[in-house]
Design a protein around this motif. Structure first.
Motif, PDB file in Angstrom:
ATOM      1  N   CYS A   1      38.167   2.661 -12.722  1.00  0.00           N
ATOM      2  CA  CYS A   1      39.119   1.712 -12.155  1.00  0.00           C
ATOM      3  C   CYS A   1      38.998   0.376 -12.891  1.00  0.00           C
ATOM      4  O   CYS A   1      40.002  -0.282 -13.137  1.00  0.00           O
ATOM      5  CB  CYS A   1      38.889   1.538 -10.658  1.00  0.00           C
ATOM      6  SG  CYS A   1      40.414   1.372  -9.715  1.00  0.00           S
TER       7      CYS A   1
ATOM      8  N   ARG B   1      46.921  10.270  -9.978  1.00  0.00           N
ATOM      9  CA  ARG B   1      46.689   9.732  -8.631  1.00  0.00           C
ATOM     10  C   ARG B   1      45.634   8.631  -8.647  1.00  0.00           C
ATOM     11  O   ARG B   1      45.768   7.618  -7.971  1.00  0.00           O
ATOM     12  CB  ARG B   1      46.286  10.851  -7.674  1.00  0.00           C
ATOM     13  CG  ARG B   1      47.439  11.784  -7.366  1.00  0.00           C
ATOM     14  CD  ARG B   1      47.027  12.921  -6.478  1.00  0.00           C
ATOM     15  NE  ARG B   1      48.176  13.781  -6.207  1.00  0.00           N
ATOM     16  CZ  ARG B   1      48.103  14.926  -5.577  1.00  0.00           C
ATOM     17  NH1 ARG B   1      46.932  15.369  -5.122  1.00  0.00           N
ATOM     18  NH2 ARG B   1      49.192  15.643  -5.388  1.00  0.00           N
TER      19      ARG B   1
ATOM     20  N   CYS C   1      47.119   5.582 -10.226  1.00  0.00           N
ATOM     21  CA  CYS C   1      48.026   5.010  -9.237  1.00  0.00           C
ATOM     22  C   CYS C   1      47.257   4.170  -8.223  1.00  0.00           C
ATOM     23  O   CYS C   1      47.623   3.025  -7.938  1.00  0.00           O
ATOM     24  CB  CYS C   1      48.803   6.131  -8.541  1.00  0.00           C
ATOM     25  SG  CYS C   1      49.892   5.570  -7.204  1.00  0.00           S
ATOM     26  N   ARG C   2      46.187   4.716  -7.672  1.00  0.00           N
ATOM     27  CA  ARG C   2      45.403   3.979  -6.669  1.00  0.00           C
ATOM     28  C   ARG C   2      44.848   2.682  -7.256  1.00  0.00           C
ATOM     29  O   ARG C   2      44.844   1.642  -6.592  1.00  0.00           O
ATOM     30  CB  ARG C   2      44.294   4.860  -6.110  1.00  0.00           C
ATOM     31  CG  ARG C   2      44.793   5.904  -5.130  1.00  0.00           C
ATOM     32  CD  ARG C   2      43.661   6.619  -4.413  1.00  0.00           C
ATOM     33  NE  ARG C   2      42.978   7.579  -5.253  1.00  0.00           N
ATOM     34  CZ  ARG C   2      43.357   8.850  -5.422  1.00  0.00           C
ATOM     35  NH1 ARG C   2      44.434   9.305  -4.805  1.00  0.00           N
ATOM     36  NH2 ARG C   2      42.678   9.654  -6.185  1.00  0.00           N
ATOM     37  N   CYS C   3      44.392   2.733  -8.493  1.00  0.00           N
ATOM     38  CA  CYS C   3      43.865   1.521  -9.134  1.00  0.00           C
ATOM     39  C   CYS C   3      44.966   0.483  -9.301  1.00  0.00           C
ATOM     40  O   CYS C   3      44.760  -0.702  -9.020  1.00  0.00           O
ATOM     41  CB  CYS C   3      43.273   1.853 -10.507  1.00  0.00           C
ATOM     42  SG  CYS C   3      41.775   2.846 -10.434  1.00  0.00           S
TER      43      CYS C   3
ATOM     44  N   SER D   1      45.938  -1.257  -6.076  1.00  0.00           N
ATOM     45  CA  SER D   1      45.007  -2.323  -5.682  1.00  0.00           C
ATOM     46  C   SER D   1      45.241  -3.581  -6.515  1.00  0.00           C
ATOM     47  O   SER D   1      45.008  -4.696  -6.046  1.00  0.00           O
ATOM     48  CB  SER D   1      43.561  -1.852  -5.792  1.00  0.00           C
ATOM     49  OG  SER D   1      43.186  -1.686  -7.128  1.00  0.00           O
TER      50      SER D   1
ATOM     51  N   ASP E   1      53.056   6.414  -2.362  1.00  0.00           N
ATOM     52  CA  ASP E   1      51.913   7.152  -1.818  1.00  0.00           C
ATOM     53  C   ASP E   1      51.288   7.942  -2.973  1.00  0.00           C
ATOM     54  O   ASP E   1      51.820   8.956  -3.405  1.00  0.00           O
ATOM     55  CB  ASP E   1      52.359   8.097  -0.706  1.00  0.00           C
ATOM     56  CG  ASP E   1      51.192   8.797  -0.033  1.00  0.00           C
ATOM     57  OD1 ASP E   1      50.057   8.765  -0.570  1.00  0.00           O
ATOM     58  OD2 ASP E   1      51.407   9.394   1.033  1.00  0.00           O
ATOM     59  N   CYS E   2      50.187   7.437  -3.472  1.00  0.00           N
ATOM     60  CA  CYS E   2      49.533   8.034  -4.644  1.00  0.00           C
ATOM     61  C   CYS E   2      49.122   9.489  -4.399  1.00  0.00           C
ATOM     62  O   CYS E   2      49.037  10.268  -5.348  1.00  0.00           O
ATOM     63  CB  CYS E   2      48.322   7.205  -5.043  1.00  0.00           C
ATOM     64  SG  CYS E   2      48.759   5.517  -5.545  1.00  0.00           S
ATOM     65  N   ASN E   3      48.886   9.846  -3.164  1.00  0.00           N
ATOM     66  CA  ASN E   3      48.464  11.222  -2.856  1.00  0.00           C
ATOM     67  C   ASN E   3      49.597  12.226  -3.006  1.00  0.00           C
ATOM     68  O   ASN E   3      49.352  13.423  -3.040  1.00  0.00           O
ATOM     69  CB  ASN E   3      47.894  11.298  -1.438  1.00  0.00           C
ATOM     70  CG  ASN E   3      46.622  10.497  -1.321  1.00  0.00           C
ATOM     71  OD1 ASN E   3      45.775  10.515  -2.208  1.00  0.00           O
ATOM     72  ND2 ASN E   3      46.483   9.768  -0.230  1.00  0.00           N
TER      73      ASN E   3
END
Length: 127
Positions: A36, A82, A85-87, A90, A122-124
């Motif tokens: 990340c 994914r 995406c989450r990184c 944030s 929604d990254c998931n």
């Protein structure tokens, strides 16, 4: 007596396996943090554009090269996309109120990450 030695040896082996498993969980966790920070480092090449909207209206070569690198990092697997995406999600809060500038980078650099950089993504659910 030989049975006790065998039992004791198997207990030592089980303890060794348990220690190795716990160590690998810690290693995976620290790799995730490091990755990340790698995404953050790539996006930092775009800091001036994200923060000030310059150089005029395009992000510039170093930033776009970073977006291409980000695509290469996230491309191989669904899990990589994914995770990337989450990184990036944030980072939207980090660059607030200029999160929109971050979201425009892939289009301006003509790079598709396979998902939209948007707080509502929604990254998931990324394929």
């Amino acid at each position: 007596m030989p049975m006790k030695v065998c039992k004791m040896g198997s207990q030592i082996l089980m303890i060794g396996v348990l220690v190795m498993l716990l160590s690998s969980v810690t290693l995976v966790s620290s790799l995730t943090d490091m990755e990340c920070s790698s995404v953050t480092a790539l996006v930092s090449a775009c800091y001036t554009f994200i923060t000030y909207g310059s150089p005029d209206p395009s992000p510039g070569s170093p930033c776009c090269h970073s977006m291409v690198s980000l695509k290469m990092v996230s491309d191989p697997t669904v899990e990589n996309r994914r995770f990337t995406c989450r990184c990036l999600m944030s980072l939207i809060s980090t660059y607030n109120p200029n999160g929109y500038a971050l979201a425009t980078l892939p289009d301006l650099c003509e790079v598709s990450l396979g998902f939209n950089i948007d707080p509502n993504t929604d990254c998931n659910l990324i394929p």
